[in-house]
Design a protein around this motif. Structure first.
Motif, PDB file in Angstrom:
ATOM      1  N   GLY A 150       0.845  -1.181   0.000  1.00 45.09           N
ATOM      2  CA  GLY A 150       0.000   0.000   0.000  1.00 45.09           C
ATOM      3  C   GLY A 150       0.884   1.235   0.000  1.00 45.09           C
ATOM      4  N   VAL A 151       0.420   2.289   0.648  1.00 47.35           N
ATOM      5  CA  VAL A 151       1.193   3.527   0.709  1.00 47.35           C
ATOM      6  C   VAL A 151       2.371   3.342   1.665  1.00 47.35           C
ATOM      7  CG1 VAL A 151       1.139   5.989   1.239  1.00 47.35           C
ATOM      8  CG2 VAL A 151      -0.869   4.883   0.234  1.00 47.35           C
ATOM      9  N   ILE A 152       3.560   3.729   1.202  1.00 52.97           N
ATOM     10  CA  ILE A 152       4.788   3.600   1.982  1.00 52.97           C
ATOM     11  C   ILE A 152       5.404   4.979   2.148  1.00 52.97           C
ATOM     12  CG2 ILE A 152       7.035   2.454   2.133  1.00 52.97           C
ATOM     13  CD1 ILE A 152       5.998   0.366   0.182  1.00 52.97           C
ATOM     14  N   GLN A 153       6.024   5.207   3.284  1.00 49.54           N
ATOM     15  CA  GLN A 153       6.685   6.494   3.552  1.00 49.54           C
ATOM     16  C   GLN A 153       8.001   6.570   2.777  1.00 49.54           C
ATOM     17  OE1 GLN A 153       7.220   6.749   7.781  1.00 49.54           O
ATOM     18  NE2 GLN A 153       5.045   6.647   8.227  1.00 49.54           N
ATOM     19  N   THR A 154       7.904   6.955   1.501  1.00 47.46           N
ATOM     20  CA  THR A 154       9.104   7.108   0.676  1.00 47.46           C
ATOM     21  C   THR A 154       9.018   8.447  -0.057  1.00 47.46           C
ATOM     22  OG1 THR A 154       8.183   6.137  -1.348  1.00 47.46           O
ATOM     23  CG2 THR A 154       9.095   4.616   0.293  1.00 47.46           C
ATOM     24  N   THR A 155      10.051   8.727  -0.857  1.00 44.09           N
ATOM     25  CA  THR A 155      10.083   9.970  -1.636  1.00 44.09           C
ATOM     26  C   THR A 155       9.549   9.761  -3.045  1.00 44.09           C
ATOM     27  OG1 THR A 155      12.357   9.501  -2.337  1.00 44.09           O
ATOM     28  CG2 THR A 155      12.061  10.825  -0.335  1.00 44.09           C
ATOM     29  N   ILE A 156       8.811   8.674  -3.269  1.00 45.30           N
ATOM     30  CA  ILE A 156       8.368   8.363  -4.622  1.00 45.30           C
ATOM     31  C   ILE A 156       7.504   9.472  -5.219  1.00 45.30           C
ATOM     32  CG2 ILE A 156       6.314   7.082  -3.854  1.00 45.30           C
ATOM     33  CD1 ILE A 156       6.782   5.216  -6.278  1.00 45.30           C
ATOM     34  N   MET A 157       6.721  10.159  -4.381  1.00 44.59           N
ATOM     35  CA  MET A 157       5.851  11.197  -4.935  1.00 44.59           C
ATOM     36  C   MET A 157       6.629  12.418  -5.396  1.00 44.59           C
ATOM     37  SD  MET A 157       2.966   9.871  -5.177  1.00 44.59           S
ATOM     38  CE  MET A 157       2.152  11.338  -5.816  1.00 44.59           C
ATOM     39  N   ALA A 158       7.818  12.649  -4.855  1.00 40.85           N
ATOM     40  CA  ALA A 158       8.631  13.778  -5.323  1.00 40.85           C
ATOM     41  C   ALA A 158       9.092  13.562  -6.759  1.00 40.85           C
ATOM     42  CB  ALA A 158       9.833  13.972  -4.409  1.00 40.85           C
ATOM     43  N   SER A 159       9.273  12.296  -7.131  1.00 45.72           N
ATOM     44  CA  SER A 159       9.680  11.976  -8.498  1.00 45.72           C
ATOM     45  C   SER A 159       8.483  11.564  -9.354  1.00 45.72           C
ATOM     46  CB  SER A 159      10.733  10.863  -8.506  1.00 45.72           C
ATOM     47  OG  SER A 159      10.235   9.698  -7.865  1.00 45.72           O
TER      48      SER A 159
ATOM     49  N   GLY B  40       4.857  14.587 -17.914  1.00 48.75           N
ATOM     50  CA  GLY B  40       5.957  13.666 -17.718  1.00 48.75           C
ATOM     51  C   GLY B  40       7.128  14.241 -16.965  1.00 48.75           C
ATOM     52  N   ALA B  41       6.948  15.417 -16.346  1.00 55.26           N
ATOM     53  CA  ALA B  41       8.005  16.034 -15.533  1.00 55.26           C
ATOM     54  C   ALA B  41       7.793  15.669 -14.070  1.00 55.26           C
ATOM     55  CB  ALA B  41       7.994  17.551 -15.703  1.00 55.26           C
ATOM     56  N   ALA B  42       8.893  15.597 -13.316  1.00 58.94           N
ATOM     57  CA  ALA B  42       8.806  15.261 -11.903  1.00 58.94           C
ATOM     58  C   ALA B  42       8.115  16.380 -11.129  1.00 58.94           C
ATOM     59  CB  ALA B  42      10.193  15.012 -11.332  1.00 58.94           C
ATOM     60  N   LEU B  43       7.240  16.006 -10.206  1.00 64.55           N
ATOM     61  CA  LEU B  43       6.517  16.996  -9.413  1.00 64.55           C
ATOM     62  C   LEU B  43       7.435  17.757  -8.464  1.00 64.55           C
ATOM     63  CD1 LEU B  43       3.313  14.986  -8.467  1.00 64.55           C
ATOM     64  CD2 LEU B  43       3.438  16.950  -9.985  1.00 64.55           C
ATOM     65  N   GLY B  44       8.449  17.093  -7.920  1.00 61.42           N
ATOM     66  CA  GLY B  44       9.366  17.743  -6.990  1.00 61.42           C
ATOM     67  C   GLY B  44       8.656  18.229  -5.748  1.00 61.42           C
ATOM     68  N   GLN B  45       8.848  19.493  -5.412  1.00 59.50           N
ATOM     69  CA  GLN B  45       8.273  20.040  -4.187  1.00 59.50           C
ATOM     70  C   GLN B  45       6.766  20.256  -4.288  1.00 59.50           C
ATOM     71  OE1 GLN B  45      10.414  23.530  -2.939  1.00 59.50           O
ATOM     72  NE2 GLN B  45      12.315  22.408  -2.590  1.00 59.50           N
ATOM     73  N   GLN B  46       6.217  20.135  -5.500  1.00 57.98           N
ATOM     74  CA  GLN B  46       4.769  20.268  -5.658  1.00 57.98           C
ATOM     75  C   GLN B  46       4.041  18.976  -5.283  1.00 57.98           C
ATOM     76  OE1 GLN B  46       3.510  22.184  -9.421  1.00 57.98           O
ATOM     77  NE2 GLN B  46       5.691  22.288  -9.916  1.00 57.98           N
ATOM     78  N   ALA B  47       4.800  17.927  -4.995  1.00 61.70           N
ATOM     79  CA  ALA B  47       4.209  16.619  -4.738  1.00 61.70           C
ATOM     80  C   ALA B  47       3.316  16.650  -3.513  1.00 61.70           C
ATOM     81  CB  ALA B  47       5.301  15.576  -4.563  1.00 61.70           C
ATOM     82  N   LYS B  48       2.224  15.924  -3.606  1.00 60.12           N
ATOM     83  CA  LYS B  48       1.303  15.774  -2.481  1.00 60.12           C
ATOM     84  C   LYS B  48       1.962  14.880  -1.433  1.00 60.12           C
ATOM     85  CE  LYS B  48      -3.394  14.109  -1.488  1.00 60.12           C
ATOM     86  NZ  LYS B  48      -3.952  15.336  -0.944  1.00 60.12           N
ATOM     87  N   THR B  49       1.870  15.266  -0.173  1.00 58.57           N
ATOM     88  CA  THR B  49       2.469  14.487   0.902  1.00 58.57           C
ATOM     89  C   THR B  49       1.628  13.242   1.198  1.00 58.57           C
ATOM     90  OG1 THR B  49       3.404  16.470   1.905  1.00 58.57           O
ATOM     91  CG2 THR B  49       3.233  14.515   3.295  1.00 58.57           C
ATOM     92  N   HIS B  50       2.301  12.097   1.239  1.00 57.17           N
ATOM     93  CA  HIS B  50       1.627  10.842   1.563  1.00 57.17           C
ATOM     94  C   HIS B  50       2.226  10.244   2.828  1.00 57.17           C
ATOM     95  CE1 HIS B  50       0.008  11.110  -2.467  1.00 57.17           C
ATOM     96  NE2 HIS B  50      -0.710  10.021  -2.279  1.00 57.17           N
ATOM     97  N   THR B  51       1.376   9.838   3.727  1.00 59.09           N
ATOM     98  CA  THR B  51       1.850   9.122   4.912  1.00 59.09           C
ATOM     99  C   THR B  51       1.499   7.653   4.728  1.00 59.09           C
ATOM    100  OG1 THR B  51      -0.232   9.540   6.063  1.00 59.09           O
ATOM    101  CG2 THR B  51       1.555  11.124   6.403  1.00 59.09           C
ATOM    102  N   GLY B  52       2.333   6.800   5.264  1.00 56.37           N
ATOM    103  CA  GLY B  52       2.075   5.379   5.104  1.00 56.37           C
ATOM    104  C   GLY B  52       2.976   4.556   5.991  1.00 56.37           C
ATOM    105  N   GLN B  53       3.174   3.307   5.624  1.00 49.75           N
ATOM    106  CA  GLN B  53       3.992   2.397   6.412  1.00 49.75           C
ATOM    107  C   GLN B  53       5.480   2.696   6.219  1.00 49.75           C
ATOM    108  OE1 GLN B  53       2.261  -1.867   6.223  1.00 49.75           O
ATOM    109  NE2 GLN B  53       1.763  -0.971   4.237  1.00 49.75           N
ATOM    110  N   PRO B  54       6.287   2.516   7.255  1.00 52.69           N
ATOM    111  CA  PRO B  54       7.733   2.691   7.107  1.00 52.69           C
ATOM    112  C   PRO B  54       8.286   1.648   6.134  1.00 52.69           C
ATOM    113  CG  PRO B  54       7.093   2.622   9.418  1.00 52.69           C
ATOM    114  CD  PRO B  54       5.900   2.190   8.632  1.00 52.69           C
ATOM    115  N   PRO B  55       9.165   2.049   5.224  1.00 50.42           N
ATOM    116  CA  PRO B  55       9.699   1.090   4.249  1.00 50.42           C
ATOM    117  C   PRO B  55      10.428  -0.076   4.902  1.00 50.42           C
ATOM    118  CG  PRO B  55      10.919   3.166   4.184  1.00 50.42           C
ATOM    119  CD  PRO B  55       9.700   3.401   5.008  1.00 50.42           C
TER     120      PRO B  55
END
Length: 267
Positions: free
Chosen positions: A187-196, A202-217
């Motif tokens: 499911g949702v994992i606490q990673t930096t995947i949303m930043a990329s 097709g461009a990376a969202l970077g700092q515009q990425a929505k913050t996701h909380t989830g399980q520790p990797p």
């Protein structure tokens, strides 16, 4: 020549530089296996290698995994250098957060290239060798997003759904011939995947990425490695809330999508 690490299992982790792949590298290294780390960023891989429980039994093999025409040479090189690959974990993934109406074909192609085409082509290359030796393990990391549609992750979910169906076909074709073929659905994992994650172009969202909380990797990696020791084809690595969401999607889909649109602010 005889491999230097004869008798030690070789585990290839593709998509190892960060997130779940990096956490899995720590778990696999601690188990005593030899670890081959692959991702595009060589410095990140080397830094990860030095931090593993047994860095002396880990090597880096940098590669751009979206370039499928280079995969045959990559697989052959890793196989020959380490006396074979006993287990392969395909953790590389690219996320998306964009309007499905305006998401461009170029952005969708990027998602398909890494999330679907890479693991499928790599698995076929490895399976030919593993079937010849009568054993091996192919583990794909999918996503709970393959189970239902989401407004801003249409192409991402589609790429993971395609991976799931193809992997199940691999299971049907090879499991009875000595290969352990498995699919892990986190499911949702606490990673930096949303930043990329990709925007509609097709461009990376970077700092515009929505913050996701989830399980520790780290916790998910432990569960993943434990599931990899079983013969079960499909394992959900999800939270109780996500498990409830799956049940709601199956039995009360209208309510499920009403709640999902509210959560995404599209109700």
């Amino acid at each position: 020549s005889v491999p230097l690490y004869q008798g030690m299992e070789t585990v290839w982790i593709a998509g190892a530089s960060r997130g779940l792949g990096a956490a899995l590298a720590h778990v696999v290294s601690a188990s005593g296996c030899r670890v081959v780390l692959t991702a595009r960023n060589a410095p990140e891989l080397e830094k990860l290698r030095t931090l593993l429980p047994h860095p002396e039994n880990a090597v880096v093999a940098p590669a751009d995994l979206t370039q499928t025409h280079d995969l045959a040479a990559l697989v052959e090189r890793i196989w020959l250098e380490h006396g074979g690959i006993h287990r392969a974990f395909f953790c590389a993934g690219l996320a998306q957060w964009s309007n499905p109406l305006t998401t461009t074909p170029a952005a969708e192609e990027q998602l398909l290239a890494l999330n679907y085409r890479f693991p499928v082509q790599a698995a076929k290359l490895l399976a030919a060798r593993m079937l010849a030796q009568g054993s091996g393990q192919l583990v794909a990391v999918g996503s709970i997003a393959a189970e239902f549609g989401q407004p801003e992750s249409a192409a991402y979910g589609a790429s993971k759904a395609a991976l799931e169906r193809h992997w199940e076909s691999f299971y049907a074709a090879w499991a009875h011939r000595g290969l352990r073929v498995q699919l892990m659905q986190p499911g949702v994992i606490q990673t930096t995947i949303m930043a990329s994650a990709l925007d509609e172009f097709g461009a990376a969202l970077g700092q515009q990425a929505k913050t996701h909380t989830g399980q520790p990797p780290e916790a998910v990696a432990q569960r993943l490695w434990a599931a990899a020791q079983t013969n079960r084809f499909k394992t959900y690595l999800i939270s109780p809330t996500e498990r409830l969401a799956l049940l709601l999607h199956r039995w009360m889909p209208t309510l499920f999508y009403t709640l999902l649109r509210q959560r995404h602010g599209t109700a």
